[in-house]
Design an enzyme around this catalytic site. Structure first.
Site, short mmCIF file in Angstrom:
data_model
loop_
_atom_site.label_atom_id
_atom_site.label_comp_id
_atom_site.label_asym_id
_atom_site.label_seq_id
_atom_site.Cartn_x
_atom_site.Cartn_y
_atom_site.Cartn_z
N LYS A 195 0.86 -1.19 0.00
CA LYS A 195 0.00 0.00 0.00
C LYS A 195 0.89 1.23 0.00
O LYS A 195 2.01 1.18 0.51
CB LYS A 195 -0.85 0.02 1.28
N ASP B 122 -7.06 4.30 -4.40
CA ASP B 122 -7.70 4.12 -3.09
C ASP B 122 -8.32 5.49 -2.80
O ASP B 122 -8.54 6.27 -3.74
CB ASP B 122 -6.64 3.71 -2.04
N1 GLU Z 1 -7.39 0.11 -2.85
C1 GLU Z 1 -8.11 -1.06 -3.17
C2 GLU Z 1 -8.11 -1.99 -1.97
O1 GLU Z 1 -8.13 -1.55 -0.86
C3 GLU Z 1 -7.65 -1.70 -4.47
C4 GLU Z 1 -6.22 -2.12 -4.53
C5 GLU Z 1 -5.77 -2.61 -5.90
O2 GLU Z 1 -6.58 -2.71 -6.81
O3 GLU Z 1 -4.57 -2.87 -6.00
O4 GLU Z 1 -8.16 -3.19 -2.09
#
Ligand code: GLU
Length: 456
Positions: free
Chosen positions: A130, A170
């Site tokens: 992340k 996100d």
């Molecule tokens: N931010 C999204 C999550 O919390 C998607 C992450 C992604 O697609 O890599 O899963």
């Protein structure tokens, strides 16, 4: 080491707190997972011997960097950027980028930790990561956002790659930001690769990615209800948030015959007694994404609705609650009022929207509770499908992707019930602790890969 010599849960958590001072969100996320894992590995010597949980709870690396950019008045602004690469035992690091003023290293470490389990649960080959920044895109011009994204990628490019780490969106990062970052990555590296997901359809994005998190969460809800012999038809739903996840969750609830009573943003919530139909939801989408407006403006267009400033919607009586805004938006008291008002299912579209007290309330009340790492995994799962299409340089049809999303969510639900139903109870009808099921199923795949690698 004899089984009785193992460090217990309290000592383990004391160590986590000591090593991560002040990082309360990260400690909270580990606490929620570790409780269940300790029970699961109690009689499994190898996991202890190889310190698997201790290792998953220590990110592979945390990259922190300065991001300088110039605003429209030529002031030099300085932000902090991060990428937390938590674990790549089962695939390249994968997880979104969040731009929000409350982003800290603790928030990103919690999200990367959760993402590791979530990605494992999808059944795809995706590790967990992340990233983000304390940059606030609200109120910024397109050019300011562009300059920030370019500056952010000017450092991030060194740490990512289609086989290394594949970020996505996100909170605060949508199609516009992904496009600016992808453009800068391509310019710096001279490579057109699937380094980011959530891209525009013209440059490698996938159909259904936008809808996937919200639709997926409601599919999960549908599967939970089905297992209990019930369905969404005729049920009332309280949804929080008004971004991509919330509006698509609301849309799918309406498709399935439910009535959505609320949507919200950081300034308050709107209660629409007639329900948000598809036309109203589409107005919200347009207003929030294109006009970048506030949910409060809804009542000017639909006057029978009421705006409640500075409030969250959990006091509104409902059958279904779908938190799609942010972490810790449902506290113990909110959870109590949901249960007291007859709510039968809570499904998390956001990441960790329920705090530890709230989770305990839902578990004690034995209502159906779908944790984010399972329920909102449709988004990252579709990202996995975007990566596959990019790698093979193919484009799948909307129909095919909708069907795959449906099947992926069903697979996640199955994995949860595999470990969430107590021994002796019926796998098909016995009470399922979805938190436990998701934690154990997500952990097992990553843990077994780590065991296979030995000590690395
Ligand atoms: N931010 C999204 C999550 O919390 C998607 C992450 C992604 O697609 O890599 O899963």
């Amino acid at each position: 080491m004899a089984v009785s010599d193992h460090v217990g849960f309290p000592e383990f958590m004391a160590g986590v707190e000591k090593r991560n001072p002040g990082q309360k969100e990260f400690v909270q996320a580990i606490h929620e997972v570790a409780q269940d894992i300790f029970e699961f590995i109690q009689d499994k010597e190898e996991y202890h011997e190889y310190q698997i949980l201790r290792r998953i709870a220590e990110p592979d690396r945390v990259v922190s960097f300065r991001v300088c950019w110039e605003d429209d008045d030529n002031n030099i602004r300085v932000q902090r950027g991060w990428r937390v690469q938590n674990n790549n035992a089962i695939g390249p690091y994968k997880g979104g980028i969040r731009f929000h003023p409350n982003v800290t290293e603790s928030v990103l470490k919690f999200l990367a930790f959760e993402q590791t389990f979530k990605n494992s649960l999808t059944g795809l080959s995706l590790g967990g990561g992340k990233g983000g920044s304390n940059f606030n895109p609200k109120g910024k011009s397109d050019h300011e956002v562009m300059r920030f994204c370019q500056s952010f990628m000017t450092e991030l490019f060194r740490h990512v790659g289609d086989d290394i780490d594949v970020p996505a969106g996100d909170i605060g990062v949508g199609g516009r930001e992904i496009a600016y970052m992808f453009g800068q990555y391509k310019r710096i590296t001279n490579k057109f690769s699937g380094v980011l997901t959530g891209k525009g359809l013209e440059f490698g994005g996938s159909l259904v990615r936008t809808e996937a998190t919200g639709y997926g969460a409601v599919y999960f809800l549908q599967d939970m209800l089905k297992r209990a012999g019930d369905d969404v038809e005729g049920k009332t739903a309280v949804v929080s948030g008004s971004g991509n996840v919330a509006t698509h969750a609301a849309e799918k609830i309406v498709h399935l015959g439910g009535k959505v009573l609320t949507l919200s943003d950081s300034q308050g919530f709107v209660f629409d007694p007639d329900g948000f139909d598809l036309e109203k939801i589409s107005w919200v989408k347009e207003h929030k994404t294109r006009r970048r407006g506030r949910i409060a403006d809804y009542v000017e267009v639909y006057p029978s609705a009421k705006f409640h400033a500075e409030a969250r919607p959990w006091g509104v009586p409902c059958d279904l609650a779908v938190p799609c805004a942010t972490q810790n938006e449902i506290r113990g008291e909110d959870a109590k009022s949901l249960v007291a008002n007859g709510c039968i299912v809570v499904v998390e579209g956001a990441n960790m929207p329920t705090d530890l007290d709230g989770v305990a309330v839902f578990k004690n009340a034995r209502i159906l509770f779908g944790p984010g790492k399972a329920a909102n995994a449709g988004g990252v799962a579709l990202s996995g499908l975007e990566m596959s299409q990019n790698a093979a340089r193919v484009v799948w049809s909307e129909e095919e992707l909708q069907e795959r999303l449906r099947q992926l969510m069903l697979g996640i639900h199955d994995r949860c019930t595999q470990y969430g139903v107590s021994a002796g109870a019926s796998k098909d009808t016995g009470y399922c602790d979805y938190v436990k099921g998701a934690n154990i199923a997500g952990f097992k795949k990553v843990a077994d890969a780590m065991l296979a690698y030995g000590v690395v």
